[in-house]
Scaffold this motif. Structure first.
Motif, PDB file in Angstrom:
ATOM      1  N   ARG A  40       0.849  -1.189   0.000  1.00  0.00           N
ATOM      2  CA  ARG A  40       0.000   0.000   0.000  1.00  0.00           C
ATOM      3  C   ARG A  40       0.886   1.242   0.000  1.00  0.00           C
ATOM      4  O   ARG A  40       2.043   1.212   0.428  1.00  0.00           O
ATOM      5  CB  ARG A  40      -0.915   0.037   1.220  1.00  0.00           C
ATOM      6  N   TYR A  41       0.324   2.329  -0.491  1.00  0.00           N
ATOM      7  CA  TYR A  41       0.929   3.650  -0.333  1.00  0.00           C
ATOM      8  C   TYR A  41       0.397   4.253   0.963  1.00  0.00           C
ATOM      9  O   TYR A  41      -0.715   3.924   1.393  1.00  0.00           O
ATOM     10  CB  TYR A  41       0.571   4.558  -1.514  1.00  0.00           C
ATOM     11  N   TYR A  42       1.182   5.139   1.568  1.00  0.00           N
ATOM     12  CA  TYR A  42       0.723   5.756   2.814  1.00  0.00           C
ATOM     13  C   TYR A  42       1.383   7.112   3.001  1.00  0.00           C
ATOM     14  O   TYR A  42       2.379   7.445   2.352  1.00  0.00           O
ATOM     15  CB  TYR A  42       1.013   4.850   4.013  1.00  0.00           C
ATOM     16  N   ASP A  43       0.815   7.877   3.937  1.00  0.00           N
ATOM     17  CA  ASP A  43       1.378   9.164   4.337  1.00  0.00           C
ATOM     18  C   ASP A  43       2.084   8.931   5.673  1.00  0.00           C
ATOM     19  O   ASP A  43       1.431   8.607   6.667  1.00  0.00           O
ATOM     20  CB  ASP A  43       0.265  10.201   4.495  1.00  0.00           C
ATOM     21  N   PRO A  44       3.415   9.062   5.730  1.00  0.00           N
ATOM     22  CA  PRO A  44       4.145   8.762   6.959  1.00  0.00           C
ATOM     23  C   PRO A  44       3.675   9.544   8.180  1.00  0.00           C
ATOM     24  O   PRO A  44       3.572   8.981   9.276  1.00  0.00           O
ATOM     25  CB  PRO A  44       5.594   9.119   6.601  1.00  0.00           C
ATOM     26  N   VAL A  45       3.384  10.837   8.023  1.00  0.00           N
ATOM     27  CA  VAL A  45       2.953  11.647   9.163  1.00  0.00           C
ATOM     28  C   VAL A  45       1.580  11.194   9.648  1.00  0.00           C
ATOM     29  O   VAL A  45       1.344  11.068  10.858  1.00  0.00           O
ATOM     30  CB  VAL A  45       2.942  13.145   8.805  1.00  0.00           C
ATOM     31  N   VAL A  46       0.679  10.940   8.725  1.00  0.00           N
ATOM     32  CA  VAL A  46      -0.665  10.466   9.107  1.00  0.00           C
ATOM     33  C   VAL A  46      -0.567   9.124   9.828  1.00  0.00           C
ATOM     34  O   VAL A  46      -1.240   8.894  10.840  1.00  0.00           O
ATOM     35  CB  VAL A  46      -1.574  10.344   7.865  1.00  0.00           C
ATOM     36  N   LEU A  47       0.291   8.239   9.322  1.00  0.00           N
ATOM     37  CA  LEU A  47       0.450   6.925   9.941  1.00  0.00           C
ATOM     38  C   LEU A  47       0.982   7.042  11.355  1.00  0.00           C
ATOM     39  O   LEU A  47       0.439   6.435  12.294  1.00  0.00           O
ATOM     40  CB  LEU A  47       1.407   6.072   9.095  1.00  0.00           C
ATOM     41  N   ARG A  48       2.031   7.845  11.562  1.00  0.00           N
ATOM     42  CA  ARG A  48       2.619   7.960  12.889  1.00  0.00           C
ATOM     43  C   ARG A  48       1.711   8.726  13.842  1.00  0.00           C
ATOM     44  O   ARG A  48       1.686   8.453  15.040  1.00  0.00           O
ATOM     45  CB  ARG A  48       4.009   8.596  12.782  1.00  0.00           C
ATOM     46  N   THR A  49       0.942   9.679  13.303  1.00  0.00           N
ATOM     47  CA  THR A  49      -0.036  10.382  14.142  1.00  0.00           C
ATOM     48  C   THR A  49      -1.093   9.415  14.650  1.00  0.00           C
ATOM     49  O   THR A  49      -1.500   9.458  15.811  1.00  0.00           O
ATOM     50  CB  THR A  49      -0.706  11.516  13.349  1.00  0.00           C
ATOM     51  N   SER A  50      -1.525   8.510  13.782  1.00  0.00           N
ATOM     52  CA  SER A  50      -2.510   7.505  14.168  1.00  0.00           C
ATOM     53  C   SER A  50      -1.972   6.608  15.277  1.00  0.00           C
ATOM     54  O   SER A  50      -2.689   6.267  16.226  1.00  0.00           O
ATOM     55  CB  SER A  50      -2.906   6.668  12.950  1.00  0.00           C
ATOM     56  N   ILE A  51      -0.694   6.231  15.174  1.00  0.00           N
ATOM     57  CA  ILE A  51      -0.074   5.394  16.200  1.00  0.00           C
ATOM     58  C   ILE A  51       0.005   6.137  17.526  1.00  0.00           C
ATOM     59  O   ILE A  51      -0.304   5.592  18.591  1.00  0.00           O
ATOM     60  CB  ILE A  51       1.322   4.936  15.749  1.00  0.00           C
ATOM     61  N   LEU A  52       0.380   7.409  17.473  1.00  0.00           N
ATOM     62  CA  LEU A  52       0.452   8.220  18.693  1.00  0.00           C
ATOM     63  C   LEU A  52      -0.919   8.372  19.338  1.00  0.00           C
ATOM     64  O   LEU A  52      -1.066   8.274  20.562  1.00  0.00           O
ATOM     65  CB  LEU A  52       1.035   9.604  18.372  1.00  0.00           C
ATOM     66  N   ASN A  53      -1.930   8.617  18.502  1.00  0.00           N
ATOM     67  CA  ASN A  53      -3.285   8.751  19.040  1.00  0.00           C
ATOM     68  C   ASN A  53      -3.758   7.456  19.688  1.00  0.00           C
ATOM     69  O   ASN A  53      -4.557   7.472  20.634  1.00  0.00           O
ATOM     70  CB  ASN A  53      -4.253   9.169  17.929  1.00  0.00           C
ATOM     71  N   GLY A  54      -3.269   6.324  19.173  1.00  0.00           N
ATOM     72  CA  GLY A  54      -3.625   5.049  19.764  1.00  0.00           C
ATOM     73  C   GLY A  54      -3.015   4.856  21.140  1.00  0.00           C
ATOM     74  O   GLY A  54      -3.523   4.084  21.951  1.00  0.00           O
ATOM     75  N   ILE A  55      -1.915   5.582  21.405  1.00  0.00           N
ATOM     76  CA  ILE A  55      -1.270   5.492  22.710  1.00  0.00           C
ATOM     77  C   ILE A  55      -1.948   6.407  23.725  1.00  0.00           C
ATOM     78  O   ILE A  55      -2.280   5.993  24.833  1.00  0.00           O
ATOM     79  CB  ILE A  55       0.223   5.859  22.607  1.00  0.00           C
ATOM     80  N   CYS A  56      -2.190   7.651  23.327  1.00  0.00           N
ATOM     81  CA  CYS A  56      -2.690   8.618  24.306  1.00  0.00           C
ATOM     82  C   CYS A  56      -4.153   8.985  24.110  1.00  0.00           C
ATOM     83  O   CYS A  56      -4.717   9.714  24.928  1.00  0.00           O
ATOM     84  CB  CYS A  56      -1.832   9.878  24.287  1.00  0.00           C
ATOM     85  N   HIS A  57      -4.790   8.506  23.023  1.00  0.00           N
ATOM     86  CA  HIS A  57      -6.227   8.690  22.809  1.00  0.00           C
ATOM     87  C   HIS A  57      -6.669  10.141  22.673  1.00  0.00           C
ATOM     88  O   HIS A  57      -7.842  10.452  22.775  1.00  0.00           O
ATOM     89  CB  HIS A  57      -7.029   8.020  23.931  1.00  0.00           C
ATOM     90  N   ASP A  58      -5.743  11.045  22.495  1.00  0.00           N
ATOM     91  CA  ASP A  58      -6.087  12.433  22.182  1.00  0.00           C
ATOM     92  C   ASP A  58      -4.861  13.076  21.554  1.00  0.00           C
ATOM     93  O   ASP A  58      -3.921  12.396  21.169  1.00  0.00           O
ATOM     94  CB  ASP A  58      -6.563  13.201  23.425  1.00  0.00           C
ATOM     95  N   ASN A  59      -4.838  14.389  21.435  1.00  0.00           N
ATOM     96  CA  ASN A  59      -3.726  15.073  20.775  1.00  0.00           C
ATOM     97  C   ASN A  59      -2.766  15.710  21.767  1.00  0.00           C
ATOM     98  O   ASN A  59      -2.226  16.791  21.520  1.00  0.00           O
ATOM     99  CB  ASN A  59      -4.265  16.150  19.820  1.00  0.00           C
ATOM    100  N   SER A  60      -2.536  15.052  22.901  1.00  0.00           N
ATOM    101  CA  SER A  60      -1.702  15.640  23.950  1.00  0.00           C
ATOM    102  C   SER A  60      -0.215  15.366  23.702  1.00  0.00           C
ATOM    103  O   SER A  60       0.480  14.784  24.519  1.00  0.00           O
ATOM    104  CB  SER A  60      -2.114  15.071  25.310  1.00  0.00           C
ATOM    105  N   TYR A  61       0.275  15.792  22.540  1.00  0.00           N
ATOM    106  CA  TYR A  61       1.687  15.662  22.230  1.00  0.00           C
ATOM    107  C   TYR A  61       2.050  16.710  21.192  1.00  0.00           C
ATOM    108  O   TYR A  61       1.198  17.259  20.488  1.00  0.00           O
ATOM    109  CB  TYR A  61       2.023  14.258  21.719  1.00  0.00           C
ATOM    110  N   ASP A  62       3.339  17.008  21.111  1.00  0.00           N
ATOM    111  CA  ASP A  62       3.844  17.972  20.142  1.00  0.00           C
ATOM    112  C   ASP A  62       3.727  17.372  18.740  1.00  0.00           C
ATOM    113  O   ASP A  62       4.163  16.249  18.487  1.00  0.00           O
ATOM    114  CB  ASP A  62       5.313  18.283  20.463  1.00  0.00           C
TER     115      ASP A  62
END
Length: 248
Positions: free
Chosen positions: A35-57
């Motif tokens: 698949r093709y992907y957007d690296p920033v979108v992918l890593r943002t999704s992973i981060l959101n899966g850890i903290c469940h909100d946008n509480s990170y830089d």
């Protein structure tokens, strides 16, 4: 707060001497898929899966690496933002889910290599991640060890460039470092594809291999084409460990 303190205590026990690779565990259901992907979108999704909100830089999602101290800060901020509408059951579920995600990411980093290379105006990042599937019997009845691996190829150039993947070269070794199998240099494409990767985009695929020992390694390179100048160049891939780690 007890859950929060427990998480921080466990997080301190993680290996803080090296950064983790910000990634999810390669799904075995994706073998031979791409698949093709957007690296920033992918890593943002992973981060959101850890903290469940946008509480990170937001800058955290720009890099494939994340420091254990940053993970602790993300979780700390997430716990501090809990509100009265969230009962203890939800907090426990979120906390346990976050710890499992971080623990799996830290463990998966053992079987991951990240290599960056530059050719003229093109910069390439290649992330190789392996997961142990288990022992299998070969046709000759010898015991083999089955690994799946995911390759992520990202265009991290500063200029508006794109490149095409023309071929691959792989070397698979056993525990003693002896070469057991090679994919000839340069075999055409990757799993039958020759993808063109635009600026700030990525392409990933999964494949598999076997080695005679439980522990091994893999390394190689990709043959790439600068589509603007029609010039070919090689992007190496550093050694990725093949270790039978257990993902929790």
């Amino acid at each position: 707060m007890a859950l929060y303190r427990s998480f921080i205590k466990l997080a301190h026990q993680m290996n803080s001497s090296r950064p983790m690779v910000l990634q999810s565990t390669p799904p075995l259901s994706s073998l031979q898929r791409y698949r093709y992907y957007d690296p920033v979108v992918l890593r943002t999704s992973i981060l959101n899966g850890i903290c469940h909100d946008n509480s990170y830089d937001a800058d955290v999602s720009q890099s494939p690496f994340i420091e254990p101290s940053t993970v602790k800060d993300i979780v700390r901020n997430a716990f501090r933002k809990q509100d009265a509408s969230r009962d203890m059951s939800q907090a426990l579920t979120a906390g346990y889910s976050a710890f499992r995600a971080v623990s799996a990411m830290q463990t998966q980093s053992i079987n991951t290599s990240v290599t960056e290379s530059t050719f003229q105006d093109i910069s390439v990042r290649i992330i190789c991640s392996a997961i142990y599937v288990g022992p299998i019997r070969a046709v000759n009845s010898n015991l083999m060890h089955h690994y799946a691996y995911r390759i992520q190829i990202e265009n991290i150039s500063k200029e508006d460039t794109k490149f095409q993947v023309l071929g691959r070269h792989w070397v698979f070794t056993n525990a003693s470092g002896t070469v057991e199998m090679q994919v000839p240099k340069f075999s055409e494409g990757v799993i039958g594809e020759t993808p063109v990767i635009e600026l700030s985009k990525g392409f990933e695929y999964m494949s598999q291999t076997t080695v005679t020992t439980e522990v091994g390694g893999m390394y190689g390179s990709l043959l790439l084409l600068d589509t603007a100048t029609n010039t070919q160049f090689e992007a190496r891939i550093e050694r990725c460990a093949l270790t039978p780690i257990q993902l929790s």
